[in-house]
Design an enzyme around this catalytic site. Structure first.
Site, short mmCIF file in Angstrom:
data_model
loop_
_atom_site.label_atom_id
_atom_site.label_comp_id
_atom_site.label_asym_id
_atom_site.label_seq_id
_atom_site.Cartn_x
_atom_site.Cartn_y
_atom_site.Cartn_z
N GLY A 8 77.90 110.03 -38.68
CA GLY A 8 77.38 109.42 -39.93
C GLY A 8 78.44 109.00 -40.45
N PHE A 12 78.55 106.74 -46.93
CA PHE A 12 79.31 106.75 -47.84
C PHE A 12 80.74 107.76 -47.89
CE2 PHE A 12 79.67 109.18 -52.21
CZ PHE A 12 80.97 108.61 -52.73
N ASP A 34 77.05 107.05 -35.37
CA ASP A 34 76.26 106.81 -36.46
C ASP A 34 74.85 105.94 -35.94
OD1 ASP A 34 76.73 106.47 -39.95
OD2 ASP A 34 74.89 105.53 -39.05
N ASP A 60 71.70 108.28 -32.38
CA ASP A 60 70.99 109.30 -33.36
C ASP A 60 71.31 110.64 -32.96
OD1 ASP A 60 69.14 110.99 -34.76
OD2 ASP A 60 67.34 109.68 -33.96
N THR A 126 75.77 120.82 -48.89
CA THR A 126 75.69 120.28 -50.45
C THR A 126 75.38 121.60 -51.32
OG1 THR A 126 74.18 119.08 -52.03
CG2 THR A 126 73.15 119.69 -49.84
N TYR A 150 64.84 117.33 -49.12
CA TYR A 150 66.49 117.07 -48.84
C TYR A 150 67.22 118.60 -48.85
CZ TYR A 150 71.31 116.07 -49.50
OH TYR A 150 72.68 116.01 -49.52
N LYS A 154 68.78 120.60 -45.83
CA LYS A 154 70.40 120.74 -45.82
C LYS A 154 70.38 122.43 -45.63
CE LYS A 154 73.37 118.26 -46.03
NZ LYS A 154 73.89 117.58 -44.78
N ASN A 180 79.12 113.61 -55.05
CA ASN A 180 80.30 112.59 -55.05
C ASN A 180 79.89 111.29 -55.43
OD1 ASN A 180 81.94 113.23 -51.87
ND2 ASN A 180 80.85 114.79 -52.88
N ARG A 214 75.43 117.79 -63.79
CA ARG A 214 75.87 117.70 -62.42
C ARG A 214 77.40 117.77 -62.51
NH1 ARG A 214 71.26 118.30 -61.46
NH2 ARG A 214 69.88 117.11 -60.45
N HIS A 276 62.97 118.67 -60.54
CA HIS A 276 64.42 118.03 -61.08
C HIS A 276 65.17 119.43 -61.20
CE1 HIS A 276 66.92 114.66 -63.29
NE2 HIS A 276 67.53 115.40 -62.38
P1 NAD Z 1 74.94 108.56 -46.90
O1 NAD Z 1 73.40 108.31 -46.89
O2 NAD Z 1 75.78 107.45 -47.57
O3 NAD Z 1 75.16 108.43 -45.29
C1 NAD Z 1 74.62 108.80 -44.60
C2 NAD Z 1 75.09 108.45 -43.01
O4 NAD Z 1 74.47 108.98 -41.88
C3 NAD Z 1 74.59 106.62 -42.70
O5 NAD Z 1 75.81 106.21 -42.31
C4 NAD Z 1 73.52 106.70 -41.56
O6 NAD Z 1 73.43 105.73 -40.85
C5 NAD Z 1 73.92 108.07 -41.10
N1 NAD Z 1 72.74 108.78 -40.32
C6 NAD Z 1 71.67 109.10 -40.97
N2 NAD Z 1 70.69 109.63 -39.96
C7 NAD Z 1 71.42 109.67 -38.80
C8 NAD Z 1 71.08 110.13 -37.54
N3 NAD Z 1 69.93 110.50 -37.15
N4 NAD Z 1 71.77 110.19 -36.49
C9 NAD Z 1 73.16 109.45 -36.76
N5 NAD Z 1 73.54 108.87 -38.01
C10 NAD Z 1 72.76 109.13 -38.95
O7 NAD Z 1 75.44 109.93 -47.03
P2 NAD Z 1 76.71 110.49 -47.81
O8 NAD Z 1 76.58 110.57 -49.44
O9 NAD Z 1 77.63 109.76 -47.32
O10 NAD Z 1 76.70 111.89 -47.44
C11 NAD Z 1 77.21 112.33 -46.36
C12 NAD Z 1 76.98 114.09 -46.03
O11 NAD Z 1 77.69 114.72 -47.27
C13 NAD Z 1 75.59 114.25 -46.05
O12 NAD Z 1 75.54 115.16 -45.07
C14 NAD Z 1 75.12 115.03 -47.34
O13 NAD Z 1 74.20 115.82 -47.26
C15 NAD Z 1 76.55 115.47 -47.74
N6 NAD Z 1 76.78 115.56 -49.17
C16 NAD Z 1 76.43 114.12 -49.92
C17 NAD Z 1 76.75 114.61 -51.27
C18 NAD Z 1 76.76 113.17 -52.13
O14 NAD Z 1 76.81 113.50 -53.45
N7 NAD Z 1 76.76 112.07 -51.61
C19 NAD Z 1 77.30 115.72 -51.95
C20 NAD Z 1 77.37 116.83 -51.15
C21 NAD Z 1 77.34 116.87 -49.73
P1 TYD Z 2 71.45 111.56 -57.65
O1 TYD Z 2 72.49 110.66 -57.62
O2 TYD Z 2 70.07 111.27 -56.77
O3 TYD Z 2 72.02 113.09 -56.84
P2 TYD Z 2 71.34 114.36 -56.93
O4 TYD Z 2 69.83 114.37 -57.33
O5 TYD Z 2 71.41 114.68 -55.49
O6 TYD Z 2 72.07 115.28 -57.86
O7 TYD Z 2 71.02 112.00 -59.12
C1 TYD Z 2 72.11 112.49 -60.02
C2 TYD Z 2 71.24 112.98 -61.32
O8 TYD Z 2 70.86 111.57 -61.58
C3 TYD Z 2 70.09 113.77 -61.18
O9 TYD Z 2 70.20 114.73 -62.25
C4 TYD Z 2 69.05 112.72 -61.10
C5 TYD Z 2 69.70 111.55 -62.06
N1 TYD Z 2 69.03 110.24 -61.65
C6 TYD Z 2 68.51 109.58 -62.88
O10 TYD Z 2 68.29 109.91 -64.05
N2 TYD Z 2 68.04 108.40 -62.64
C7 TYD Z 2 68.14 107.80 -61.46
O11 TYD Z 2 67.48 106.56 -61.21
C8 TYD Z 2 68.59 108.54 -60.36
C9 TYD Z 2 68.80 107.87 -58.98
C10 TYD Z 2 69.08 109.82 -60.76
#
Ligand code: NAD
Ligand code: TYD
Length: 354
Positions: A8, A12, A34, A60, A126, A150, A154, A180, A214, A276
């Protein structure tokens, strides 16, 4: 540690992590596996694509043959699994791929780690697995109570990791990070969606009353924490990674319009997300004891993030003009038409910091 498999890595956090690791460790080799779903973007890795220490494979993680073949050709010391379907709202619209990738994908990686006796497996999880935390903070021992498809997927993977450690002695470490934000975040998530909509003078769709909380973690702080856990975390353990910066969504929205120099009237209350979670908060004392702490405050991080999205309009405009449009209509079309009384606020209502 000489060679690691990052899965992955085109998303991001994964792409930030690969850049961070290659900058920090001159002798490290990184393999990126990825699938390149809608969220995977090789442009995130332009800075390293010609680096001889980096290689990319499209595939995959849920395809066991792909994973086994790759690892039989490339010996690695560790796997760091970022690959996942990650957006709560998409999991509500259509959960299928969440179960496939976030559970079966982890199963395939754990099987490979077992087969090849990989020395370290870091599963990036997460804080959402704990469900809502109305007060106090979740510790690693808190019960799992995920609310969305989701977070349930996880959480399922976290339990599988635990089972593989206990049953097969696979040296798994799980990290559970807070929300993040930072460069290269796909503009479906709250902060980049609000920044890019503000820059385009489009409404910022705030769910419910916008008082949900958050805990925000700047992405490079997260990368430093994962690196620490990769090297020093104890197998079988879980590490929370928080940003020590809780905030209500409405305050984040206000700060974004201020930083973008736009009118707060862009903030539009819309129908809430089902299930939510009202608040997330982590007790991160365990990873702090390993010597890590966040360096980027929420104020500084938001300013840096807005500056990045202002400077990199080509990156996100390309995304928003492609398939993203269909998702945006499905997720927000009716919500934005129905905005107003009964949905948490009046049209054009501006939240206050009270
Ligand atoms: P993202 O959605 O930006 O990226 C996910 C990546 O995984 C993409 O590049 C996608 O192509 C790849 N991917 C998806 N399915 C796949 C598969 N079956 N095989 C191979 N690659 C695949 O996600 P992110 O925000 O960078 O999150 C990365 C990790 O961190 C995730 O596991 C997420 O649960 C965890 N996480 C994210 C946050 C956040 O706020 N973004 C917070 C805590 C934990
Ligand atoms: P999000 O970035 O989807 O992360 P998570 O739900 O995984 O915490 O959303 C962060 C917070 O922002 C969550 O409380 C939902 C809220 N939110 C909105 O109010 N409007 C939006 O369009 C989105 C995407 C999220």
């Amino acid at each position: 540690m000489k060679r690691i498999l990052v899965t992955g890595g085109a998303g991001f956090i994964g792409s930030n992590f690969i850049q961070y690791m290659l900058e920090t460790y001159p002798d490290l080799q990184v393999i990126n596996l990825d699938k390149l779903t809608y969220a995977g973007n090789l442009e995130n890795l332009r800075a390293v694509e010609r680096d001889s220490r980096y290689s990319f494979f499209q595939g995959d993680i849920a395809d066991r043959q792909v994973v086994m073949e790759l690892l039989s050709r490339k010996k690695v010391d560790a796997i760091v699994n970022f690959a996942a379907e990650t957006h709560v709202d998409r999991s509500i619209l259509r959960p299928d791929d969440f179960l496939k990738t976030d559970i079966f994908g982890v199963f395939a990686l754990l099987e490979a780690a077992r087969h090849f006796s990989i020395a370290r497996f870091v599963q990036i999880s997460t804080d959402e697995v704990y469900g809502p935390i109305p007060e106090g903070a979740a510790s690693e021992a808190s019960p799992l109570a995920p609310s969305s498809p989701y977070s349930a997927s996880k959480g399922g993977a976290d339990l599988l990791c635990h089972a593989y450690f206990v049953t097969y002695n696979v040296p798994v470490v799980v990290t559970r990070a807070a929300n993040n934000y930072g460069p290269y975040q796909y503009p479906e998530k709250f902060i980049p969606l609000f920044i890019t909509n503000a820059l385009e003078d489009k409404p910022l769709p705030l769910y419910g009353d916008g008082r949900q909380v958050r805990e925000w973690l700047y992405v490079t702080d997260h990368c430093r924490a994962i690196d620490r856990v990769l090297r020093e975390g104890r197998p079988g353990e879980i590490y929370n990674i928080g940003g020590y910066s809780e905030e209500q969504n409405r305050v984040i929205a206000e700060t974004i319009v201020e930083l973008c120099k736009k009118s707060p009237e862009l903030i539009t209350f819309v129908e809430d997300r089902p299930g939510h979670d009202v608040r997330y908060a982590l007790d991160s004392s365990k990873i702090k004891a390993l010597g890590w702490e966040p360096r980027v405050s929420l104020e500084e991080g938001l300013a840096k993030t807005v500056a990045w999205y202002k400077k990199n309009k080509d990156w996100w405009k390309k995304i928003k003009e492609a398939d993203f449009k269909n998702y945006y209509t499905a997720q927000y079309g009716k919500r934005l038409q129905k905005k107003g009384p009964g949905n948490g606020g009046e049209p054009g209502n501006t939240p206050s910091r009270s």
